[in-house]
Write an enzyme that holds these catalytic residues in place. Sequence first.
Site, PDB file in Angstrom:
ATOM      1  N   ASN A   9      -8.062   3.324  -3.087  1.00  0.00           N
ATOM      2  CA  ASN A   9      -7.148   3.967  -2.551  1.00  0.00           C
ATOM      3  C   ASN A   9      -6.241   4.721  -3.501  1.00  0.00           C
ATOM      4  O   ASN A   9      -5.603   3.705  -4.113  1.00  0.00           O
ATOM      5  CB  ASN A   9      -6.159   3.105  -1.521  1.00  0.00           C
ATOM      6  CG  ASN A   9      -5.287   4.003  -0.990  1.00  0.00           C
ATOM      7  OD1 ASN A   9      -5.160   5.152  -1.087  1.00  0.00           O
ATOM      8  ND2 ASN A   9      -4.489   3.424  -0.168  1.00  0.00           N
ATOM      9  N   TRP A  10      -6.356   5.808  -3.931  1.00  0.00           N
ATOM     10  CA  TRP A  10      -5.723   6.193  -5.121  1.00  0.00           C
ATOM     11  C   TRP A  10      -4.099   6.926  -4.730  1.00  0.00           C
ATOM     12  O   TRP A  10      -3.665   7.288  -5.602  1.00  0.00           O
ATOM     13  CB  TRP A  10      -6.574   7.653  -5.684  1.00  0.00           C
ATOM     14  CG  TRP A  10      -7.964   7.226  -6.239  1.00  0.00           C
ATOM     15  CD1 TRP A  10      -8.360   5.915  -6.409  1.00  0.00           C
ATOM     16  CD2 TRP A  10      -8.935   8.221  -6.764  1.00  0.00           C
ATOM     17  NE1 TRP A  10      -9.527   6.046  -6.978  1.00  0.00           N
ATOM     18  CE2 TRP A  10      -9.925   7.221  -7.085  1.00  0.00           C
ATOM     19  CE3 TRP A  10      -8.873   9.672  -6.511  1.00  0.00           C
ATOM     20  CZ2 TRP A  10     -11.221   8.010  -7.495  1.00  0.00           C
ATOM     21  CZ3 TRP A  10     -10.370  10.151  -7.205  1.00  0.00           C
ATOM     22  CH2 TRP A  10     -11.192   9.463  -7.656  1.00  0.00           C
ATOM     23  N   HIS A  97      -2.188   2.396   6.948  1.00  0.00           N
ATOM     24  CA  HIS A  97      -1.902   1.688   5.631  1.00  0.00           C
ATOM     25  C   HIS A  97      -0.295   1.368   5.943  1.00  0.00           C
ATOM     26  O   HIS A  97       0.510   2.059   6.317  1.00  0.00           O
ATOM     27  CB  HIS A  97      -1.946   2.565   4.336  1.00  0.00           C
ATOM     28  CG  HIS A  97      -1.964   1.919   3.090  1.00  0.00           C
ATOM     29  ND1 HIS A  97      -0.652   1.662   2.559  1.00  0.00           N
ATOM     30  CD2 HIS A  97      -2.634   1.577   2.353  1.00  0.00           C
ATOM     31  CE1 HIS A  97      -0.973   0.960   1.342  1.00  0.00           C
ATOM     32  NE2 HIS A  97      -2.084   0.803   1.401  1.00  0.00           N
ATOM     33  N   GLU A  99       2.073   1.495   3.816  1.00  0.00           N
ATOM     34  CA  GLU A  99       3.031   2.776   3.220  1.00  0.00           C
ATOM     35  C   GLU A  99       3.040   3.836   4.372  1.00  0.00           C
ATOM     36  O   GLU A  99       4.348   4.269   4.509  1.00  0.00           O
ATOM     37  CB  GLU A  99       2.391   3.640   2.178  1.00  0.00           C
ATOM     38  CG  GLU A  99       2.527   2.062   0.922  1.00  0.00           C
ATOM     39  CD  GLU A  99       1.576   2.391  -0.141  1.00  0.00           C
ATOM     40  OE1 GLU A  99       0.866   3.227  -0.332  1.00  0.00           O
ATOM     41  OE2 GLU A  99       1.383   1.158  -0.936  1.00  0.00           O
ATOM     42  N   GLU A 169      -4.098  -6.571   4.984  1.00  0.00           N
ATOM     43  CA  GLU A 169      -3.236  -6.272   3.439  1.00  0.00           C
ATOM     44  C   GLU A 169      -1.999  -6.867   3.689  1.00  0.00           C
ATOM     45  O   GLU A 169      -1.057  -6.113   4.119  1.00  0.00           O
ATOM     46  CB  GLU A 169      -3.098  -4.563   3.175  1.00  0.00           C
ATOM     47  CG  GLU A 169      -4.373  -4.211   2.899  1.00  0.00           C
ATOM     48  CD  GLU A 169      -4.300  -2.857   2.000  1.00  0.00           C
ATOM     49  OE1 GLU A 169      -5.011  -2.696   0.939  1.00  0.00           O
ATOM     50  OE2 GLU A 169      -3.333  -1.801   2.463  1.00  0.00           O
ATOM     51  N   GLY A 175       0.977  -3.990  -4.384  1.00  0.00           N
ATOM     52  CA  GLY A 175       1.564  -3.412  -5.677  1.00  0.00           C
ATOM     53  C   GLY A 175       2.618  -4.084  -6.177  1.00  0.00           C
ATOM     54  O   GLY A 175       3.441  -3.810  -7.321  1.00  0.00           O
ATOM     55  N   SER A 215      -2.967  -6.251  -4.705  1.00  0.00           N
ATOM     56  CA  SER A 215      -2.785  -6.864  -6.131  1.00  0.00           C
ATOM     57  C   SER A 215      -4.241  -7.308  -6.523  1.00  0.00           C
ATOM     58  O   SER A 215      -4.308  -8.409  -7.244  1.00  0.00           O
ATOM     59  CB  SER A 215      -1.894  -7.735  -6.455  1.00  0.00           C
ATOM     60  OG  SER A 215      -0.795  -7.129  -6.164  1.00  0.00           O
ATOM     61  N   GLY A 236      -5.642  -0.785  -4.758  1.00  0.00           N
ATOM     62  CA  GLY A 236      -4.835   0.213  -5.054  1.00  0.00           C
ATOM     63  C   GLY A 236      -4.724   0.533  -6.619  1.00  0.00           C
ATOM     64  O   GLY A 236      -5.316   1.415  -7.195  1.00  0.00           O
ATOM     65  N   GLY A 237      -3.603  -0.018  -7.282  1.00  0.00           N
ATOM     66  CA  GLY A 237      -3.644   0.175  -8.730  1.00  0.00           C
ATOM     67  C   GLY A 237      -4.733  -0.065  -9.586  1.00  0.00           C
ATOM     68  O   GLY A 237      -4.795   0.951 -10.506  1.00  0.00           O
TER      69      GLY A 237
HETATM   70  O1  LIG Z   1      -4.543   0.350  -0.425  1.00  0.00           O
HETATM   71  C1  LIG Z   1      -4.335  -0.505  -1.260  1.00  0.00           C
HETATM   72  C2  LIG Z   1      -3.389  -1.359  -1.181  1.00  0.00           C
HETATM   73  O2  LIG Z   1      -2.226  -0.967  -0.827  1.00  0.00           O
HETATM   74  C3  LIG Z   1      -3.367  -2.422  -2.339  1.00  0.00           C
HETATM   75  O3  LIG Z   1      -2.637  -1.806  -3.393  1.00  0.00           O
HETATM   76  P1  LIG Z   1      -2.596  -2.643  -4.781  1.00  0.00           P
HETATM   77  O4  LIG Z   1      -3.894  -3.047  -5.200  1.00  0.00           O
HETATM   78  O5  LIG Z   1      -1.942  -1.769  -5.693  1.00  0.00           O
HETATM   79  O6  LIG Z   1      -1.658  -3.941  -4.486  1.00  0.00           O
END
Ligand SMILES: O=C[C@H](O)COP(=O)(O)O
Length: 252
Positions: A9-10, A97, A99, A169, A175, A215, A236-237
Amino acid sequence: MRTKIVAGNWKMNKTLAESKALVEAISDKVNGDKLEDTRVIVAPTYVNLTGVLDSTEDSVVEVAAQNMHQEESGAYTGEISGAMLEDIGVELVILGHSERRAYFGETDELLAKKVDLSYKYNLEVIFCFGEELEDRKSGNHFKVVESQLKNALFHLEAEDWRNIILAYEPVWAIGTGETASPEQAQEMHAFIRKIIADKYTQNLADGISILYGGSVKPANAVEIFSKPDVDGGLIGGAALNVDDFVAIVNAI
Ligand SMILES: O=C[C@H](O)COP(=O)(O)O
């Protein structure tokens, strides 16, 4: 055997040129022959979907949108509909998600509407959910996850689940660099499978891919993915860097 999935997920990152370069590099490095039953998915921002779809025409990498609106069309300035996604060739969408829930007020009830609309536009759904830190601290995390799933997905007929990929998640791990331990992830994934089996059938529950997100990095992916009920990750990151993302794909 369940399908394994690694999805990147960018979020709100990467220009068009950067997005194309990243997906092309991923395609080059992911060895299709070795993937067997593993799917690799990337989710760029809306404006870069067409460009990334063009770049993946001959690739095993699939492309997802990060969201869609719950109405079919109308006066919703700045929004994107399921019809628009289908029209440009998108076949997957991330819904729910954390967010979107936190910053855009998305509720389980609203997400149920989005899920319902996904069938009309032939969009497979990566459905995200997970508890906040306070829920985990107070021991309410199972209850919270159960109610998220019940409210958004348990109105579906059994056959509709063919379209659903789940992504657990825990919000406190997104993050933050703090990952759920492989044992915590396994415990929750097994719980999720159990409540689906109780509501539907064991057979249906055994066929659902449940991804872990929060993470995930090359250093912890092997251990997390080794758990029997963890079928991959929503990244994510680490999905923004080709070597990290490919290492996570290879960890599966
Ligand atoms: O969509 C992906 C998730 O929000 C995980 O993000 P992260 O890998 O940066 O913690």
